[in-house]
Design an enzyme around this catalytic site. Structure first.
Site: not given
Length: 383
Positions: A359-360
């Site tokens: 996600h980052c």
């Protein structure tokens, strides 16, 4: 109110009728950045580049992918990435597109706008992870300019990984990160909520306390919990009372059970198992070239591993594979929770070694053609 920054729109998104949609809504594409700095990524970033390429290839099965690459890295990126992945020259200090890229907004019209947050590398000179960060500060401008989309310049320091929304007026946040004085000294909770209402179009904030143990972002929400759908929240969980994460997840669960969303609904909580604990090995640490401008990474350091750090794609979930002991259980939990999506696992330890997860390193671009109802309007539903 001060004059808008050059090139930015006057006013605020909410006043102009714009809001941030949920990540589980339809996407136009995904944006990523290419890793290269040797003081954060081991072995001259080679293993990380292979991992990023695998994530890009997995997401490209579901939706288009664009990758921002520094000019000297274009040939290396092109050799590793699938031909269908588009490359664009974007200068950056590191590769955390979730945190430095724009937050996209919709309005019900067939166009998008973006929010350009202020960025100080997760704390500036008070606990930040690297310096300088001036190129990262401009990534959102470069991406939105490439796409020909207008932008709003927000008045606060915050990262995209610190925010989750349900697209129906609710924001999910942690106090540890968003109210940390190393972002916005003197900022009160009330003032922060007012800014988030203005720039995300939300009406209600659900505050959790601490994020994942030893998370160097000061507890980003995207490692702890996220919305799986309206009224549904995924939470990282361990039953090991000796693990420092146990009390953090238990406290988050209590707050979620007591909370209501913007439409008055109680929340369904889906628990994802905690991998590990996982630690950086001595061999991995030796592969990093230390520098005075980047946070040192040391052997035996606990890694902030979490399966919540996954990416919603069109018809899919691209999740990190982190621990053979728990990967299967996590994948099955997501399949049961989201039966209409294909759950695809990608090895993500190399990403974790640099401080984050899938996600980052990603940023979804919502599909402006998707039918939406403005949060809070009569057609938005109810409890």
């Amino acid at each position: 109110m001060s004059a808008p920054e050059s090139g930015a729109l006057a006013g605020t998104p909410a006043a102009d009728g714009w809001w941030m949609p949920a990540e589980f809504e339809p996407h136009e594409r995904c944006w990523m950045l290419w890793p290269e700095r040797p003081d954060n990524w081991r072995e001259e970033a080679g293993p990380a580049q292979a991992a990023f390429a695998a994530v890009a290839a997995a997401i490209a099965r579901f939706e288009p992918v664009s990758v921002g690459v520094s000019a000297p890295q274009l040939a290396a990126a092109r050799a590793l990435l699938p031909a269908r992945v588009a490359l664009h020259v974007v200068a950056h200090d590191d590769c955390w597109m979730r945190d430095v890229g724009p937050t996209y907004l919709v309005s019900g019209r067939p166009e998008l706008r973006g929010v350009h947050w202020r960025f100080n590398a997760w704390g500036g000179l008070d606990g930040g992870l690297y310096h300088p960060w001036d190129r990262d500060e401009r990534v959102a401008i470069e991406v939105l300019s490439h796409e020909g989309r207008a932008r709003y310049r927000a008045p606060i320091v915050i990262e995209g990984g610190a925010i989750h929304v349900d697209g129906q007026g609710t924001a999910l946040l942690t106090e540890e990160c968003v109210l940390n004085p190393n972002r916005n000294p003197g900022m009160t909770r009330e003032r922060m909520e007012a800014v988030l209402r203005d720039y995300l179009g939300v009406r209600h904030c659900i505050w959790l306390g601490l994020g994942v143990y030893n998370d160097e972002t000061d507890g980003h929400i995207d490692n702890l919990a996220c919305f799986l759908g309206p009224g549904r929240v995924c939470l990282i969980w361990t039953d090991d009372r000796a693990d420092p994460q146990y009390e953090r997840s238990r406290a988050a669960g209590e707050r979620l059970r007591a909370a209501r969303d913007a439409l008055g609904r109680r929340l369904e909580i889906i628990k994802l198992p905690m991998p590990g604990p996982l630690y950086m090995t001595a061999a991995e640490a030796r592969g990093i070239r230390p520098s005075a401008s980047c946070k040192p990474r040391r052997a035996a350091e606990r890694l902030a591993a979490s399966y919540v750090n996954f990416y919603f794609a069109n018809g899919g979930i691209v999740m990190p594979l982190l621990d053979p002991r728990t990967d299967g259980q996590a994948a099955e939990t997501l399949r049961r929770a989201c039966p209409d999506r294909e759950v695809l696992g990608v090895p993500a330890r190399e990403i974790l070694l640099g401080g984050g997860g899938i996600h980052c390193i990603t940023q979804q671009v919502p599909d402006p053609r998707a039918a939406r109802v403005r949060p809070g309007s009569p057609g938005a539903g109810g409890p």
